[in-house]
Design a protein around this motif. Structure first.
Motif, mmCIF file in Angstrom:
data_model
loop_
_atom_site.group_PDB
_atom_site.id
_atom_site.type_symbol
_atom_site.label_atom_id
_atom_site.label_comp_id
_atom_site.label_asym_id
_atom_site.label_seq_id
_atom_site.Cartn_x
_atom_site.Cartn_y
_atom_site.Cartn_z
ATOM 1 N N VAL A 2 8.046 5.661 -13.195
ATOM 2 C CA VAL A 2 6.915 4.887 -12.375
ATOM 3 C C VAL A 2 6.337 5.705 -11.200
ATOM 4 C CG1 VAL A 2 6.415 2.853 -10.980
ATOM 5 C CG2 VAL A 2 7.911 2.550 -13.312
ATOM 6 N N VAL A 3 7.453 6.146 -10.366
ATOM 7 C CA VAL A 3 6.914 6.873 -9.135
ATOM 8 C C VAL A 3 6.339 8.389 -9.593
ATOM 9 C CG1 VAL A 3 7.928 8.108 -7.298
ATOM 10 C CG2 VAL A 3 8.641 5.936 -7.833
ATOM 11 N N GLN A 5 4.492 9.285 -12.621
ATOM 12 C CA GLN A 5 3.422 9.030 -12.946
ATOM 13 C C GLN A 5 2.194 8.562 -12.119
ATOM 14 O OE1 GLN A 5 2.523 10.248 -15.825
ATOM 15 N NE2 GLN A 5 4.849 10.899 -15.864
ATOM 16 N N PHE A 6 2.625 7.466 -11.428
ATOM 17 C CA PHE A 6 1.743 6.962 -10.470
ATOM 18 C C PHE A 6 1.626 7.835 -9.037
ATOM 19 C CE2 PHE A 6 2.095 3.094 -12.768
ATOM 20 C CZ PHE A 6 0.897 2.695 -13.022
ATOM 21 N N GLY A 7 2.934 8.572 -8.974
ATOM 22 C CA GLY A 7 2.504 9.310 -7.828
ATOM 23 C C GLY A 7 1.678 10.538 -8.315
ATOM 24 N N ARG A 8 1.851 11.114 -9.311
ATOM 25 C CA ARG A 8 0.940 12.192 -9.688
ATOM 26 C C ARG A 8 -0.645 11.511 -9.858
ATOM 27 N NH1 ARG A 8 4.003 15.198 -14.847
ATOM 28 N NH2 ARG A 8 5.496 16.204 -13.956
ATOM 29 N N LEU A 9 -0.785 10.537 -10.636
ATOM 30 C CA LEU A 9 -2.095 9.986 -10.255
ATOM 31 C C LEU A 9 -2.739 9.785 -8.813
ATOM 32 C CD1 LEU A 9 -4.618 8.818 -11.856
ATOM 33 C CD2 LEU A 9 -3.502 6.477 -12.005
ATOM 34 N N GLY A 10 -1.782 9.208 -8.169
ATOM 35 C CA GLY A 10 -2.257 8.947 -6.782
ATOM 36 C C GLY A 10 -2.593 10.153 -6.037
ATOM 37 N N THR A 135 7.966 15.240 -7.103
ATOM 38 C CA THR A 135 6.657 14.775 -7.146
ATOM 39 C C THR A 135 6.115 14.341 -5.960
ATOM 40 O OG1 THR A 135 7.146 13.732 -9.575
ATOM 41 C CG2 THR A 135 5.319 12.931 -8.130
ATOM 42 N N LEU A 136 7.060 13.813 -5.211
ATOM 43 C CA LEU A 136 6.203 13.166 -3.665
ATOM 44 C C LEU A 136 6.113 14.539 -2.881
ATOM 45 C CD1 LEU A 136 8.321 10.212 -3.146
ATOM 46 C CD2 LEU A 136 5.929 10.240 -4.302
ATOM 47 N N ALA A 137 7.210 15.169 -2.736
ATOM 48 C CA ALA A 137 7.159 16.472 -1.874
ATOM 49 C C ALA A 137 5.895 17.464 -2.221
ATOM 50 C CB ALA A 137 8.341 17.201 -1.682
ATOM 51 N N GLY A 138 5.970 17.713 -3.604
ATOM 52 C CA GLY A 138 4.682 18.475 -4.103
ATOM 53 C C GLY A 138 3.346 17.806 -3.804
#
Length: 470
Positions: A2-3, A5-10, A135-138
């Motif tokens: 969830v984090v 996919q939605f992180g990438r989309l966000g 994902t978040l850091a990148g």
């Protein structure tokens, strides 16, 4: 996931707003390259680590060296032909971006055996921490780069930063892979993993030639208007289908001799995916104008018809993606390879047939081809798992029937809101609320077993026990 996919989309949404359609077109073209490296390195040869009943150190070593060699070869080819690729896609600024992104397959190549070991051991918590952190850091690095005026180079910062962080954390979680090799390990790679890589390469071509066609014949800005909806379509595929594959693959590998168990797990996964993806995707399709304007901004409104055209493709691919775990888990990479040619043969010509109608025509042609081919794919999966097409249809029928009246009600909300010039965000919230409420009520009244199964699935997913219950 969830984090992830939605992180990438966000972060993609933020970059789309910061860069605009023209600069984002360079990033969209580069995304095709990133997807190719993922196909070759993330789910190809490393799958042999998960599927092999008795894993030896030599199997780890053979897979590691093969992936490292492929990663280095891909990096070299990318550097050598970056200008030619940019010229072919008619995106002049793409060449230097591809040279910088050549670091990505090298990083993936040396890390994916470790990721496969975590998957084989069902260590999904360790995988989750690693991928969420990456994902978040990148993503943060990419947004900071965009804010500093680096334009489309922000994507390079985001992608390479993510891959480097994942590499470090995976090695910390599982240690270095074994580096010994023998002939038996190489033979297993040749008989199982290579056909699977070939099938995934063909599938990659089927899924990404549309991006090449749009970029080459319709231009860089048109590619942006196509890629953004395509990412929306991929949300359920990645979030539901790929999550199911990641978990089901090692499960199917462990119970590959129990056909009843394989059938039970696959159909349970299909029902749960259908309960979520049908109302979500059709709701977004009905409210596409409001969704695009609210999330991406008014400048992206030309992509709203593409969102609508790709909604059905997103639904069908979400429902059939777990079939890949059946092919892999049962050791039938040969079936996956043979079947992969079918979409390539029929879908690719559809892209060209849709070109006269622009990006919406390409998206519509994609959906028509997907609808036509889905029954054949389901039958191929069913022959191995022990079910027929009717059984598969019955598994998703309650969710489909319950979604139709809810989507119709949301369409009424959309029409009334446009007549009274309501703000897009208010219409979107009201429409999605109508879809959710109408869907749940209809499902509860007319299909109570499906409603109860959905609630049970939510509880089981929250504790990681869905597969055990199936």
């Amino acid at each position: 996931m969830v984090v992830r996919q939605f992180g990438r989309l966000g972060f993609a949404v933020v970059l789309a707003r910061l860069l605009g359609p023209t600069d984002f077109g360079v990033a969209a073209a580069a995304t095709v390259y990133i997807s190719l490296t993922a196909v070759l390195l993330e789910a190809g040869l490393s799958s042999s680590i998960v599927q092999k009943p008795d894993l030896r150190p030599q199997d780890e070593g053979a897979t590691f060296w093969a992936l490292a060699a492929i990663g280095l070869a891909m990096a070299g080819v990318t550097v050598l032909f970056s200008d030619e690729i940019a010229a072919f896609l008619d995106v002049p600024d793409l060449g230097p971006v591809l040279v910088a992104l050549a670091a990505s397959p090298v990083l993936k190549g040396v890390s994916n055996v470790v990721g496969a070991k975590l998957q084989r051991g069902l260590r999904f918590r360790a995988m989750a921490v690693t991928e969420i952190s990456g994902t978040l850091a990148g993503g943060v690095l990419g947004v900071v780069a965009a804010e500093l005026g680096m334009r489309y180079w922000a994507l390079v910062v985001q992608q390479v930063g993510t891959d480097l962080i994942v590499l470090v954390l995976w090695f910390a979680a599982a240690g270095l892979p074994k580096l010994v090799v023998d002939r038996a390990a190489l033979r297993h790679l040749r008989t199982f993993a290579l056909p699977l890589v070939a099938a995934q390469m063909i599938g990659y071509g089927s899924r990404n030639i549309d991006n090449v066609v749009v970029s080459r014949f319709l231009g860089q800005t048109a590619l942006s208007y196509y890629t953004v909806p395509y990412r929306i379509m991929l949300i359920p595929v990645s979030l539901l289908g790929n999550v199911a594959n990641r978990v089901a693959f090692p499960v199917f590998a462990k119970v590959q001799d129990d056909r009843d168990r394989v059938r039970s797990v696959f159909l349970r996964i299909t029902r749960v995916i259908g309960l979520v993806v049908l109302p979500a995707m059709l709701g977004v399709a009905v409210l596409a104008d409001e969704f695009v304007e609210t999330v991406f901004g008014a400048q992206w409104l030309p992509s709203a018809p593409v969102v609508q055209a790709l909604a059905v493709t997103g639904i069908l691919q979400s429902l059939t993606t777990p079939g890949g775990s059946v092919f892999m888990g049962l050791g039938r990479a040969d079936v996956s390879f043979r079947w992969a040619w079918v979409p390539l043969t029929f879908v690719v010509p559809a892209f060209f047939l849709g070109l006269p109608w622009g990006v919406t025509g390409v998206a519509t042609a994609y959906t028509i081809a997907t609808v036509a081919l889905t029954p054949f794919l389901v039958r191929a999966i069913g022959r191995l798992a022990g079910f027929g097409l009717r059984t598969w249809v019955r598994s998703v029928l309650p969710a489909f029937i319950s979604t139709m009246p809810a989507a119709a009600a949301a369409w009424v909300v959309h029409i009334v809101a446009r007549q009274h010039d309501f703000p897009a965000v208010a219409t979107l919230i009201a429409g999605l609320a109508v879809v959710l409420a109408g869907y749940l009520v209809f499902l509860r009244v007319f299909f109570p077993p499906s409603f109860r199964e959905g609630l049970a699935a939510v509880r089981l997913l929250s504790t990681g026990k869905l597969m055990k219950s199936a």
